[in-house]
Design a protein around this motif. Structure first.
Motif, short mmCIF file in Angstrom:
data_model
loop_
_atom_site.label_atom_id
_atom_site.label_comp_id
_atom_site.label_asym_id
_atom_site.label_seq_id
_atom_site.Cartn_x
_atom_site.Cartn_y
_atom_site.Cartn_z
N VAL A 15 0.87 -1.18 0.00
CA VAL A 15 0.00 0.00 0.00
C VAL A 15 0.90 1.23 0.00
N ASN A 16 0.72 2.07 -1.01
CA ASN A 16 1.54 3.28 -1.12
C ASN A 16 0.59 4.48 -1.19
N THR A 17 0.72 5.39 -0.24
CA THR A 17 -0.14 6.57 -0.18
C THR A 17 0.71 7.83 -0.28
N THR A 18 0.37 8.69 -1.22
CA THR A 18 1.03 9.99 -1.36
C THR A 18 -0.02 11.06 -1.10
N ILE A 19 0.35 12.03 -0.25
CA ILE A 19 -0.56 13.11 0.11
C ILE A 19 0.09 14.44 -0.24
N TRP A 20 -0.68 15.29 -0.95
CA TRP A 20 -0.25 16.65 -1.22
C TRP A 20 -1.14 17.58 -0.41
N ASP A 21 -0.52 18.44 0.41
CA ASP A 21 -1.28 19.36 1.24
C ASP A 21 -0.50 20.68 1.34
N ASN A 22 -1.09 21.75 0.83
CA ASN A 22 -0.46 23.07 0.86
C ASN A 22 0.96 23.05 0.30
N GLY A 23 1.15 22.39 -0.83
CA GLY A 23 2.46 22.36 -1.48
C GLY A 23 3.43 21.36 -0.88
N LEU A 118 -4.83 -1.57 -7.66
CA LEU A 118 -5.88 -0.58 -7.48
C LEU A 118 -5.21 0.78 -7.36
N SER A 119 -5.70 1.75 -8.13
CA SER A 119 -5.14 3.09 -8.09
C SER A 119 -6.30 4.09 -7.94
N ILE A 120 -6.24 4.91 -6.88
CA ILE A 120 -7.29 5.89 -6.63
C ILE A 120 -6.65 7.25 -6.39
N SER A 121 -7.13 8.25 -7.11
CA SER A 121 -6.71 9.63 -6.89
C SER A 121 -7.94 10.38 -6.38
N TYR A 122 -7.80 11.05 -5.23
CA TYR A 122 -8.98 11.71 -4.66
C TYR A 122 -8.61 12.90 -3.78
N ASP A 123 -9.59 13.79 -3.63
CA ASP A 123 -9.48 14.88 -2.67
C ASP A 123 -10.22 14.43 -1.41
N LEU A 124 -9.61 14.68 -0.25
CA LEU A 124 -10.25 14.35 1.02
C LEU A 124 -10.63 15.64 1.72
N HIS A 125 -11.90 15.74 2.06
CA HIS A 125 -12.40 16.91 2.78
C HIS A 125 -12.82 16.47 4.18
N MET A 126 -12.43 17.26 5.19
CA MET A 126 -12.86 17.02 6.57
C MET A 126 -13.63 18.26 7.02
N HIS A 127 -14.84 18.06 7.49
CA HIS A 127 -15.72 19.16 7.89
C HIS A 127 -15.80 20.23 6.80
N ALA A 129 -13.61 21.23 4.63
CA ALA A 129 -12.35 21.84 4.19
C ALA A 129 -11.44 20.78 3.57
N LEU A 130 -10.72 21.17 2.52
CA LEU A 130 -9.80 20.25 1.86
C LEU A 130 -8.67 19.88 2.81
N ALA A 131 -8.53 18.57 3.07
CA ALA A 131 -7.48 18.06 3.95
C ALA A 131 -6.26 17.61 3.16
N GLY A 132 -6.43 17.47 1.83
CA GLY A 132 -5.31 17.06 0.99
C GLY A 132 -5.79 16.31 -0.24
N THR A 133 -4.88 16.18 -1.19
CA THR A 133 -5.12 15.38 -2.38
C THR A 133 -4.30 14.11 -2.21
N TYR A 134 -4.94 12.98 -2.39
CA TYR A 134 -4.34 11.68 -2.11
C TYR A 134 -4.21 10.86 -3.38
N GLN A 135 -3.12 10.10 -3.44
CA GLN A 135 -2.93 9.08 -4.47
C GLN A 135 -2.69 7.78 -3.72
N LEU A 136 -3.61 6.83 -3.85
CA LEU A 136 -3.53 5.55 -3.17
C LEU A 136 -3.29 4.46 -4.20
N GLU A 137 -2.22 3.70 -3.99
CA GLU A 137 -1.88 2.57 -4.88
C GLU A 137 -1.82 1.32 -4.01
N ILE A 138 -2.62 0.33 -4.35
CA ILE A 138 -2.57 -0.95 -3.65
C ILE A 138 -2.25 -2.02 -4.69
N LYS A 139 -1.15 -2.74 -4.47
CA LYS A 139 -0.76 -3.84 -5.35
C LYS A 139 -0.72 -5.11 -4.50
#
Length: 145
Positions: A15-23, A118-127, A129-139
């Motif tokens: 499982v590989n997760t990359t998160i982009w948040d405020n640069g 499995l490859s998922i690219s998504y924006d995660l919002h909490m309450h 507000a944008l908490a980050g942009t995620y790239q999830l790769e599961i092999k």
């Protein structure tokens, strides 16, 4: 349909997760072992993860157009992914429950007899507000005995 349980195969999962948040960019990687099986037209991956908070059991359900990730244990979470759609979810911690929303940008999966991706690219919002942009790769690949 028979009442027989689905054949579960032991698999090695990455499982590989990359998160982009405020640069800023953060990457997390987990290699673990679990089980893969198919049931009612969907594919399932099950595995456990040891975190600071304790053990978390994860179930990933991959259907034709949608993926569901359920986590239970030290952390409880429910996230739904469907290409170009928003879905509400929840993230429960010992400190309380957060309302989350996933906005899936892309969802791609390839399942074969002995391996999958499995490859998922998504924006995660909490309450809201944008908490980050995620790239999830599961092999995963079947463990050979």
């Amino acid at each position: 349909m028979s009442g027989r349980p689905a054949e579960q195969k032991p698999v090695k999962i990455n499982v590989n997760t990359t998160i982009w948040d405020n640069g800023e960019k953060e990457t997390f990687e987990l290699t673990t072992f679990g089980r893969y099986y198919e049931k009612s037209g969907s594919a399932f991956l099950q595995y456990e993860e040891i975190m600071e908070e304790g053990t978390v059991k994860s179930i990933v359900k991959i259907s034709k157009d949608e993926t569901l990730i359920l986590r239970s244990g030290a952390v409880n979470m429910r996230m739904v992914f469907e290409a170009n759609k928003k879905h509400p979810g929840r993230y429960e911690t010992p400190f309380g429950t957060l309302g989350i929303t996933t906005k899936t940008k892309s969802l791609v999966h390839r399942l074969e007899r002995e391996a999958g991706r499995l490859s998922i690219s998504y924006d995660l919002h909490m309450h809201g507000a944008l908490a980050g942009t995620y790239q999830l790769e599961i092999k995963f690949e079947e463990e050979k005995k």
